[in-house]
Design an enzyme around this catalytic site. Structure first.
Site, mmCIF file in Angstrom:
data_model
loop_
_atom_site.group_PDB
_atom_site.id
_atom_site.type_symbol
_atom_site.label_atom_id
_atom_site.label_comp_id
_atom_site.label_asym_id
_atom_site.label_seq_id
_atom_site.Cartn_x
_atom_site.Cartn_y
_atom_site.Cartn_z
ATOM 1 N N TYR A 18 138.097 50.005 -40.721
ATOM 2 C CA TYR A 18 137.859 49.567 -42.192
ATOM 3 C C TYR A 18 138.887 50.162 -43.310
ATOM 4 O O TYR A 18 138.818 49.569 -44.171
ATOM 5 C CB TYR A 18 136.335 50.042 -43.040
ATOM 6 C CG TYR A 18 135.191 49.073 -42.068
ATOM 7 C CD1 TYR A 18 134.896 47.444 -41.748
ATOM 8 C CD2 TYR A 18 134.859 50.009 -41.567
ATOM 9 C CE1 TYR A 18 134.193 47.430 -40.961
ATOM 10 C CE2 TYR A 18 133.879 50.161 -40.587
ATOM 11 C CZ TYR A 18 133.212 47.849 -40.253
ATOM 12 O OH TYR A 18 132.001 47.530 -39.512
ATOM 13 N N HIS A 23 137.579 45.437 -48.479
ATOM 14 C CA HIS A 23 137.293 45.666 -48.819
ATOM 15 C C HIS A 23 136.905 47.487 -49.285
ATOM 16 O O HIS A 23 136.364 47.845 -50.037
ATOM 17 C CB HIS A 23 135.885 45.312 -48.139
ATOM 18 C CG HIS A 23 134.773 44.969 -49.048
ATOM 19 N ND1 HIS A 23 134.933 44.406 -49.745
ATOM 20 C CD2 HIS A 23 133.537 45.380 -48.198
ATOM 21 C CE1 HIS A 23 133.098 44.193 -50.206
ATOM 22 N NE2 HIS A 23 132.425 44.940 -48.944
ATOM 23 N N PHE A 70 126.718 52.084 -45.669
ATOM 24 C CA PHE A 70 128.081 50.992 -45.470
ATOM 25 C C PHE A 70 128.493 50.433 -47.151
ATOM 26 O O PHE A 70 126.723 50.560 -47.548
ATOM 27 C CB PHE A 70 128.013 50.106 -44.840
ATOM 28 C CG PHE A 70 128.535 50.195 -43.732
ATOM 29 C CD1 PHE A 70 129.083 49.166 -42.597
ATOM 30 C CD2 PHE A 70 127.220 50.635 -42.675
ATOM 31 C CE1 PHE A 70 130.421 49.890 -41.457
ATOM 32 C CE2 PHE A 70 128.199 51.161 -40.981
ATOM 33 C CZ PHE A 70 129.416 50.507 -41.049
ATOM 34 N N ASN A 72 127.486 48.001 -48.876
ATOM 35 C CA ASN A 72 126.063 46.850 -49.240
ATOM 36 C C ASN A 72 124.489 48.089 -48.697
ATOM 37 O O ASN A 72 123.932 47.332 -49.855
ATOM 38 C CB ASN A 72 125.504 46.006 -48.031
ATOM 39 C CG ASN A 72 127.097 45.519 -48.524
ATOM 40 O OD1 ASN A 72 127.908 44.971 -49.382
ATOM 41 N ND2 ASN A 72 126.280 44.008 -47.442
ATOM 42 N N ASP A 97 136.291 46.532 -55.091
ATOM 43 C CA ASP A 97 136.712 45.410 -54.671
ATOM 44 C C ASP A 97 136.736 44.318 -55.546
ATOM 45 O O ASP A 97 135.512 44.183 -55.910
ATOM 46 C CB ASP A 97 137.501 44.901 -53.727
ATOM 47 C CG ASP A 97 135.979 44.495 -53.316
ATOM 48 O OD1 ASP A 97 135.168 45.300 -52.766
ATOM 49 O OD2 ASP A 97 135.952 43.523 -52.391
ATOM 50 N N ASN A 118 128.032 43.469 -53.330
ATOM 51 C CA ASN A 118 126.808 43.947 -52.750
ATOM 52 C C ASN A 118 126.662 45.197 -53.873
ATOM 53 O O ASN A 118 125.315 45.848 -53.244
ATOM 54 C CB ASN A 118 126.061 43.570 -51.258
ATOM 55 C CG ASN A 118 126.117 41.644 -51.518
ATOM 56 O OD1 ASN A 118 125.350 41.677 -52.052
ATOM 57 N ND2 ASN A 118 126.736 41.264 -50.277
#
Length: 193
Positions: A18, A23, A70, A72, A97, A118
């Site tokens: 990632y 993100h 993560f 969220n 972001d 989120n």
């Protein structure tokens, strides 16, 4: 509470898969700051990687953090960091972001809703407040009919990567200005036409 201490949380997802995603722009900004402060991220008992330092001698201390969760579910680590450092949410800066801003645009905001983000939603739920500073790093809208979830989980396009260092540097500058001179001074500089 130490008025000269700020917690700066860069939102993103953990792991190398990632690292270059849109993100993860929050992670990228705190990486730039850590380099400036000549500090290294280390594991922390709050389920985050943390680096600490000062921009200049006697200046505000910055605690830079990247939750190991993560995005969220960032709220738990952020709330734990606030407790660990005995900080009020008013001394929390969250870098994230923002699809609603054009790429390479920064906005500084205090309070407000989560705007469908989120990570912010989870932080607001875990801390019980929305009274913290946000650095909104514009990533633009997805092209055509590409779902937003797919767009944010892809790396920046080659044309964007050319300007990405400028966005990251501007965001890092804004954070240092907030810590040293306050939110209003930073907004006046960053939001100036």
């Amino acid at each position: 509470m130490d008025e000269n201490l700020w917690l700066v949380v860069g939102l993103g997802n953990p792991g190398p898969d990632y690292a270059g995603n849109r993100h993860n722009v929050g992670h990228m900004v705190v990486d730039v700051l850590a380099d400036r402060l000549q500090s290294r991220f280390r594991g922390h008992k709050t389920n985050s990687a943390v680096a600490e330092g000062r921009s200049f001698p006697g200046g505000p201390k910055l605690v830079l953090a990247k939750p190991n969760t993560f995005m969220n579910v960032s709220g738990g680590p952020v709330a734990a960091l606030l407790r660990f450092y005995s900080l009020q949410p008013s001394h929390l800066i969250v870098v994230h972001d923002d699809l609603d801003l054009p790429f390479d645009t920064l906005k500084i905001k205090v309070g407000g809703g989560h705007g469908g983000h989120n990570g912010l939603r989870d932080i607001i739920a875990a801390t019980g407040t929305n009274d913290f500073v946000r650095i909104r790093a514009g990533i633009g809208r997805p092209p055509g009919r590409q779902p937003a979830a797919d767009f944010v989980l892809h790396d920046f396009a080659s044309t964007e990567r050319a300007n990405l260092p400028i966005l990251l540097t501007d965001a890092a500058d804004a954070i240092e200005l907030i810590a040293a001179e306050g939110v209003v001074a930073a907004q006046q500089k960053v939001h100036a036409p």
